[in-house]
Design a protein around this motif. Structure first.
Motif, mmCIF file in Angstrom:
data_model
loop_
_atom_site.group_PDB
_atom_site.id
_atom_site.type_symbol
_atom_site.label_atom_id
_atom_site.label_comp_id
_atom_site.label_asym_id
_atom_site.label_seq_id
_atom_site.Cartn_x
_atom_site.Cartn_y
_atom_site.Cartn_z
ATOM 1 N N MET A 170 0.967 -1.225 0.225
ATOM 2 C CA MET A 170 -0.339 -0.209 -0.043
ATOM 3 C C MET A 170 1.028 1.091 -0.342
ATOM 4 S SD MET A 170 -2.992 -1.032 2.384
ATOM 5 C CE MET A 170 -4.058 -0.137 3.278
ATOM 6 N N LEU A 171 1.812 1.140 0.832
ATOM 7 C CA LEU A 171 2.911 2.457 0.664
ATOM 8 C C LEU A 171 3.213 2.731 -0.472
ATOM 9 C CD1 LEU A 171 4.411 1.341 4.568
ATOM 10 C CD2 LEU A 171 2.639 3.330 3.345
ATOM 11 N N GLY A 172 4.059 1.713 -1.371
ATOM 12 C CA GLY A 172 4.713 1.809 -2.564
ATOM 13 C C GLY A 172 3.458 2.141 -3.486
ATOM 14 N N PHE A 173 2.170 1.478 -3.313
ATOM 15 C CA PHE A 173 1.248 1.248 -4.438
ATOM 16 C C PHE A 173 1.430 3.867 -4.040
ATOM 17 C CE2 PHE A 173 -3.233 2.962 -5.631
ATOM 18 C CZ PHE A 173 -3.465 1.987 -6.373
ATOM 19 N N PHE A 174 0.899 4.235 -2.892
ATOM 20 C CA PHE A 174 0.496 5.171 -2.792
ATOM 21 C C PHE A 174 1.797 6.390 -3.110
ATOM 22 C CE2 PHE A 174 -2.559 3.811 0.941
ATOM 23 C CZ PHE A 174 -3.566 4.671 -0.386
ATOM 24 N N GLU A 175 2.988 6.007 -3.130
ATOM 25 C CA GLU A 175 3.667 6.741 -4.299
ATOM 26 C C GLU A 175 3.596 7.067 -5.379
ATOM 27 O OE1 GLU A 175 7.340 4.761 -2.335
ATOM 28 O OE2 GLU A 175 7.196 5.671 0.090
ATOM 29 N N ARG A 176 3.741 5.843 -5.431
ATOM 30 C CA ARG A 176 3.296 5.751 -7.019
ATOM 31 C C ARG A 176 1.822 6.843 -7.675
ATOM 32 N NH1 ARG A 176 4.294 0.587 -6.646
ATOM 33 N NH2 ARG A 176 1.924 -0.335 -6.747
ATOM 34 N N SER A 177 1.167 6.836 -6.506
ATOM 35 C CA SER A 177 -0.030 7.638 -7.156
ATOM 36 C C SER A 177 0.218 8.967 -6.719
ATOM 37 C CB SER A 177 -1.465 7.594 -5.932
ATOM 38 O OG SER A 177 -1.973 6.123 -6.784
ATOM 39 N N LEU A 178 1.010 9.053 -5.797
ATOM 40 C CA LEU A 178 1.082 10.675 -5.388
ATOM 41 C C LEU A 178 2.307 11.055 -6.349
ATOM 42 C CD1 LEU A 178 1.453 10.504 -1.525
ATOM 43 C CD2 LEU A 178 -0.721 11.321 -2.956
ATOM 44 N N ASP A 179 3.057 10.552 -7.094
ATOM 45 C CA ASP A 179 3.735 11.285 -7.802
ATOM 46 C C ASP A 179 3.198 10.849 -9.695
ATOM 47 O OD1 ASP A 179 6.392 11.501 -9.260
ATOM 48 O OD2 ASP A 179 6.019 9.713 -10.699
ATOM 49 N N ILE A 180 2.109 10.291 -9.537
ATOM 50 C CA ILE A 180 0.999 10.723 -10.808
ATOM 51 C C ILE A 180 0.625 11.720 -10.495
ATOM 52 C CG2 ILE A 180 -0.540 9.745 -12.160
ATOM 53 C CD1 ILE A 180 0.462 7.357 -11.659
ATOM 54 N N ALA A 181 -0.351 12.298 -9.380
ATOM 55 C CA ALA A 181 -0.235 13.573 -9.071
ATOM 56 C C ALA A 181 -0.085 14.451 -9.063
ATOM 57 C CB ALA A 181 -1.385 13.304 -7.820
ATOM 58 N N ALA A 182 1.452 14.347 -8.490
ATOM 59 C CA ALA A 182 2.243 15.502 -8.728
ATOM 60 C C ALA A 182 2.396 15.270 -9.981
ATOM 61 C CB ALA A 182 3.105 15.402 -8.109
ATOM 62 N N LYS A 183 2.883 15.213 -10.833
ATOM 63 C CA LYS A 183 3.511 15.255 -12.494
ATOM 64 C C LYS A 183 2.297 15.728 -13.118
ATOM 65 C CE LYS A 183 6.952 12.061 -13.145
ATOM 66 N NZ LYS A 183 7.387 10.992 -12.716
ATOM 67 N N ALA A 184 0.981 16.472 -12.441
ATOM 68 C CA ALA A 184 -0.418 16.322 -13.647
ATOM 69 C C ALA A 184 -0.597 17.584 -12.667
ATOM 70 C CB ALA A 184 -2.009 15.726 -12.915
ATOM 71 N N GLY A 185 -0.144 17.644 -12.074
ATOM 72 C CA GLY A 185 -0.055 19.433 -11.090
ATOM 73 C C GLY A 185 -1.534 19.435 -10.513
ATOM 74 N N ILE A 186 -1.661 17.647 -9.570
ATOM 75 C CA ILE A 186 -3.059 17.771 -8.505
ATOM 76 C C ILE A 186 -2.228 18.365 -6.711
ATOM 77 C CG2 ILE A 186 -4.328 16.424 -7.132
ATOM 78 C CD1 ILE A 186 -5.251 14.496 -9.303
ATOM 79 N N PRO A 187 -2.909 20.129 -6.568
ATOM 80 C CA PRO A 187 -1.970 19.735 -5.272
ATOM 81 C C PRO A 187 -2.142 18.936 -3.642
ATOM 82 C CG PRO A 187 -3.303 21.589 -5.888
ATOM 83 C CD PRO A 187 -3.447 20.589 -6.634
ATOM 84 N N ALA A 188 -1.110 18.957 -2.835
ATOM 85 C CA ALA A 188 -1.139 17.696 -2.266
ATOM 86 C C ALA A 188 -2.589 17.704 -1.767
ATOM 87 C CB ALA A 188 -0.188 17.853 -1.614
#
Length: 285
Positions: A170-188
């Protein structure tokens, strides 16, 4: 659950205004589940007629729901869900979405298709809820970013593997998702994490995820938990989905104690009562 919000002042100021309001409270927000589908695992077919769906939304709002989560394709966490096209999903949504948005309570759209999410957000839905955590539809992250909407990023797996360390997965999955979000410009501050109870997990792994929910505090993001009527409950006490209210409440109170900011539930009145009474009791410590 404590009498004080588990989120820091910096968490609140950096969050989307909709999330900020929920995070500031001493008890979790409750997201009411509305499946306008014929085949959802717990209530498939009960609310696929527009008039029944709208009446159910009104009932959940009267019971204290803070959010109405509308799904037009079954994303049941077990085998047997029938995939539908975006056109079919939209055909199920169009008769109900405007009327439910007009009720004045924030609406989230539970879909893994960016086309459906875009339509719902354009029609007034406030939150995107993606059961594949931005990792299935390549256009999902950009769609969410373009609308400036909060998004629920849920952990999921194609296959159950009893041998893996589910928390590490789960930690690895969320890290990948957050990387995708950051690259798309979704604010944390627009992101909510969901451990995906029952999705791609054994019953034991689902319970581990709940027991160790604080393992995800490292991301500094709000957590949503939806354990409502899930199958793991029946591995402890044999029960059908409609008989799992007690187990759902138990799981959700533990989730709240471990920092969940949003609880996703079928039984809204009972869940609202449980989380608010627990918070009131804790306030007397």
């Amino acid at each position: 659950m404590s009498a004080n919000s588990p989120h820091s002042a910096s968490d609140l100021t950096s969050s989307h205004p909709l999330l900020r309001a929920w995070l500031a409270r001493p008890f979790p927000a409750v997201m009411g589940i509305l499946n306008v589908t014929p085949d959802s695992f717990s209530d498939g077919g009960r609310f696929d007629a527009p008039e029944r769906a709208i009446a159910q939304a009104k009932s959940m709002i009267a019971a204290g729901a803070d959010i109405i989560d509308i799904g037009a394709e079954s994303t049941r966490p077990y085998k047997g869900a029938q995939p539908v096209t975006a056109e079919e999903e939209l055909a199920r949504l169009r008769p109900v979405l405007p009327a439910i948005v007009a009720l004045g309570v924030p609406v989230s759209i539970d879909s893994m298709k960016s086309q459906v999410v875009a339509h719902a957000l354009e029609q007034g839905a406030a939150v995107a809820n993606d059961v594949w955590g931005l990792q299935r539809d390549p256009a999902m992250a950009e769609t969410v970013a373009a609308h400036g909407a909060p998004v629920v990023v849920m952990h999921n797996r194609t296959e159950v593997d009893p041998e893996i360390d589910i928390i590490a997965d789960m930690l690895g999955f969320f890290e990948r998702s957050l990387d995708i979000a950051a690259k798309a410009g979704i604010p944390a501050g627009n992101i909510v994490l969901d451990p995906g109870i029952g999705f791609g997990k054994t019953a034991e792994q689902s319970m581990t995820a709940l027991a160790r929910l604080d393992a995800f505090a490292c991301f500094g993001l709000p957590l949503l938990v939806g354990a409502s009527r899930k199958r793991f409950i029946s591995t402890v006490v044999a029960s059908e989905p409609q008989e799992r209210l007690g187990g759902s409440i138990a799981a959700h109170l533990i989730a709240a104690q471990r920092g969940a900011a949003i609880i996703r539930a079928h039984d809204v009145a009972e869940t609202v009562q449980a989380v608010r009474v627990a918070a009131a009791i804790e306030a007397q410590r």
